[in-house]
Enzyme design. Structure first.
Site, mmCIF file in Angstrom:
data_model
loop_
_atom_site.group_PDB
_atom_site.id
_atom_site.type_symbol
_atom_site.label_atom_id
_atom_site.label_comp_id
_atom_site.label_asym_id
_atom_site.label_seq_id
_atom_site.Cartn_x
_atom_site.Cartn_y
_atom_site.Cartn_z
ATOM 1 N N CYS A 161 52.719 24.312 29.422
ATOM 2 C CA CYS A 161 51.419 24.462 28.748
ATOM 3 C C CYS A 161 51.556 24.574 27.236
ATOM 4 O O CYS A 161 50.579 24.406 26.508
ATOM 5 C CB CYS A 161 50.668 25.659 29.311
ATOM 6 N N ASN A 182 42.679 23.685 33.718
ATOM 7 C CA ASN A 182 43.931 23.724 32.957
ATOM 8 C C ASN A 182 44.659 22.390 33.121
ATOM 9 O O ASN A 182 45.201 22.102 34.186
ATOM 10 C CB ASN A 182 44.786 24.887 33.480
ATOM 11 N N HIS A 210 45.030 27.550 24.432
ATOM 12 C CA HIS A 210 45.305 26.881 25.707
ATOM 13 C C HIS A 210 44.255 27.322 26.716
ATOM 14 O O HIS A 210 43.874 28.490 26.767
ATOM 15 C CB HIS A 210 46.718 27.271 26.166
HETATM 16 O O1 UT7 Z 1 48.773 27.794 31.967
HETATM 17 C C1 UT7 Z 1 49.683 28.849 32.053
HETATM 18 C C2 UT7 Z 1 49.916 29.188 33.450
HETATM 19 N N1 UT7 Z 1 48.923 29.863 34.187
HETATM 20 C C3 UT7 Z 1 48.129 30.879 33.793
HETATM 21 O O2 UT7 Z 1 48.050 31.266 32.650
HETATM 22 C C4 UT7 Z 1 47.319 31.520 34.874
HETATM 23 C C5 UT7 Z 1 47.319 33.010 34.809
HETATM 24 N N2 UT7 Z 1 46.714 33.633 35.969
HETATM 25 C C6 UT7 Z 1 45.434 33.485 36.387
HETATM 26 O O3 UT7 Z 1 44.674 32.697 35.853
HETATM 27 C C7 UT7 Z 1 44.956 34.388 37.498
HETATM 28 O O4 UT7 Z 1 45.945 35.334 37.790
HETATM 29 C C8 UT7 Z 1 44.532 33.651 38.801
HETATM 30 C C9 UT7 Z 1 43.273 32.846 38.551
HETATM 31 C C10 UT7 Z 1 45.642 32.772 39.319
HETATM 32 C C11 UT7 Z 1 44.191 34.708 39.873
HETATM 33 O O5 UT7 Z 1 43.195 35.572 39.384
HETATM 34 P P1 UT7 Z 1 43.401 37.148 39.479
HETATM 35 O O6 UT7 Z 1 42.198 37.757 38.934
HETATM 36 O O7 UT7 Z 1 44.705 37.499 38.849
HETATM 37 O O8 UT7 Z 1 43.422 37.359 41.036
HETATM 38 P P2 UT7 Z 1 44.413 38.253 41.901
HETATM 39 O O9 UT7 Z 1 45.596 37.462 42.248
HETATM 40 O O10 UT7 Z 1 44.575 39.582 41.241
HETATM 41 O O11 UT7 Z 1 43.517 38.490 43.155
HETATM 42 C C12 UT7 Z 1 42.321 39.284 43.127
HETATM 43 C C13 UT7 Z 1 41.614 39.130 44.470
HETATM 44 C C14 UT7 Z 1 42.548 39.308 45.664
HETATM 45 O O12 UT7 Z 1 41.796 39.888 46.710
HETATM 46 P P3 UT7 Z 1 41.868 41.454 47.050
HETATM 47 O O13 UT7 Z 1 43.329 41.684 47.341
HETATM 48 O O14 UT7 Z 1 41.424 42.154 45.802
HETATM 49 O O15 UT7 Z 1 40.962 41.587 48.204
HETATM 50 C C15 UT7 Z 1 42.935 37.895 46.003
HETATM 51 O O16 UT7 Z 1 43.307 37.757 47.332
HETATM 52 O O17 UT7 Z 1 41.081 37.802 44.577
HETATM 53 C C16 UT7 Z 1 41.651 37.144 45.700
HETATM 54 N N3 UT7 Z 1 41.859 35.754 45.328
HETATM 55 C C17 UT7 Z 1 40.959 34.794 45.526
HETATM 56 N N4 UT7 Z 1 39.742 34.804 46.108
HETATM 57 C C18 UT7 Z 1 39.061 33.653 46.134
HETATM 58 C C19 UT7 Z 1 42.916 35.230 44.682
HETATM 59 N N5 UT7 Z 1 42.724 33.920 44.456
HETATM 60 C C20 UT7 Z 1 41.514 33.616 44.962
HETATM 61 C C21 UT7 Z 1 40.739 32.443 45.035
HETATM 62 N N6 UT7 Z 1 39.525 32.507 45.626
HETATM 63 N N7 UT7 Z 1 41.158 31.274 44.518
#
Ligand code: UT7
Length: 329
Positions: free
Chosen positions: A116, A286, A256
């Site tokens: 990225c 992204n 980014h």
């Molecule tokens: O370009 C450089 C590389 N990438 C990045 O910079 C990405 C950085 N990370 C992110 O953008 C975020 O961490 C994600 C979008 C990947 C995930 O978002 P998050 O807010 O960190 O979610 P999480 O993994 O903390 O999960 C929160 C909740 C969980 O449920 P519980 O355990 O609270 O019940 C997950 O199971 O959201 C759930 N969850 C989802 N629900 C619906 C995780 N992914 C999804 C999804 N749809 N796609």
């Protein structure tokens, strides 16, 4: 006569027509439009589905548009750099294919990884050749066909990524505009948290690597998120400090586009109002190396000559940084 800088004298973007909306993703994985919008800011992304097309074709479209717009003949290009992690093949470099497709007969080219942060690293690299007086016309492309390495059963990645390409032309400039300074960083320990494991020399393609789904991008999203905010904020801060720039001196920050919450968090940490931040993540998601040039392309009409623009990115490696660009037109 002032010092020679490498000025961006044109920008052009290209994205595929096909859209993958949050509602389409609801049919593929356990997710929903509300979650994706509120947690990432993304509404849809573009997916390249033209048969036989790959990253080089997106690059070629962006470069052809750039050459036409800037009145540049293909034969005038000295160097073409493609920032990408989804090149057409492991080798040769996609830049060579792009030179062939656009008719850049007098150019040499190479690819640059950095995920990225690829465009940031490539822009600073290209700028060095211009600033040193070695070359007069350098094209820098940021492009990724992320759909070719995304697992559409993994909701941690498939909701975020999309396909797209953007290109800029760098030319010498003596009025103080152009690439002024940059802060670039890396930390290889981050490779554990964001990578595509197989297909390289460590884990060559085999039936086992395919069965283990190791030819897809994988990330520990939460941990990458924290590092992304820290990395981009720190790099911007250092860049502004050593160039004696206050927030008021900076017209635009081009971050980014990985997650809207990362973007707002970086803006808040630095104290910039959102009106100064370029955002198009809602439309494209992204696109990895494509995000920065696609933002420049979309906001070009709002930039003014002499504007201080800070580009900043964070990505796989880990790699990150910030670059100060004084807009030249
Ligand atoms: O370009 C450089 C590389 N990438 C990045 O910079 C990405 C950085 N990370 C992110 O953008 C975020 O961490 C994600 C979008 C990947 C995930 O978002 P998050 O807010 O960190 O979610 P999480 O993994 O903390 O999960 C929160 C909740 C969980 O449920 P519980 O355990 O609270 O019940 C997950 O199971 O959201 C759930 N969850 C989802 N629900 C619906 C995780 N992914 C999804 C999804 N749809 N796609």
């Amino acid at each position: 006569m002032g010092k020679t800088h490498a000025a961006v004298t044109g920008v052009f973007g290209w994205v595929p027509e096909d859209k993958l909306t949050n509602f389409d993703l609801e049919k593929l994985v356990d997710t929903n439009d509300e979650w994706i919008r509120s947690r990432t800011g993304i509404e849809e992304r573009r997916i390249l589905r033209t048969p036989g097309w790959a990253t080089s074709d997106m690059c070629a479209e962006a470069v052809k548009g750039l050459l036409e717009k800037t009145g540049t003949k293909p034969g005038e290009i000295d160097l073409l750099i493609v920032a990408t992690v989804t090149g057409d093949m492991v080798f040769p470099d996609t830049a060579n294919t792009v030179c062939d497709k656009v008719g850049a007969k007098n150019a040499f080219g190479f690819d640059l990884g950095a995920a990225c942060s690829g465009f940031l690293f490539a822009l600073s690299t290209g700028a060095q050749f211009v600033q040193a007086g070695t070359y007069k016309k350098v094209v820098v492309v940021g492009a990724d066909m992320m759909s070719s390495i995304i697992d559409y059963t993994d909701r941690n990645t498939c909701v975020i990524f999309g396909d797209g390409a953007g290109a800029v032309l760098l030319e010498p400039c003596k009025d103080g505009n152009g690439v002024v300074d940059f802060v670039l960083r890396g930390d290889g320990a981050g490779r554990e948290l964001l990578h595509m494991k197989a297909g390289g020399s460590l884990h060559p393609a085999s039936n086992e690597t395919v069965a283990r789904r190791e030819h897809y991008a994988w990330q520990d999203g939460k941990r990458v998120f924290v590092q992304a905010v820290k990395g981009m904020t720190g790099a911007c801060d250092e860049l502004m400090r050593r160039n004696h720039l206050t927030k008021e001196d900076v017209a635009w920050v081009v971050p980014h586009q990985a997650n809207m919450r990362i973007i707002t968090s970086v803006a808040e940490h630095l104290g910039f109002p959102m009106e100064k931040i370029t955002v198009n993540i809602q439309k494209y998601g992204n696109t990895t190396a494509g995000t920065l040039p696609l933002c420049l392309w979309e906001y070009e009409n709002q930039f003014k000559k002499g504007d201080n623009i800070i580009l900043t990115a964070f990505g796989g490696g880990f790699t990150w940084g910030a670059l100060l660009l004084k807009w030249a037109y």
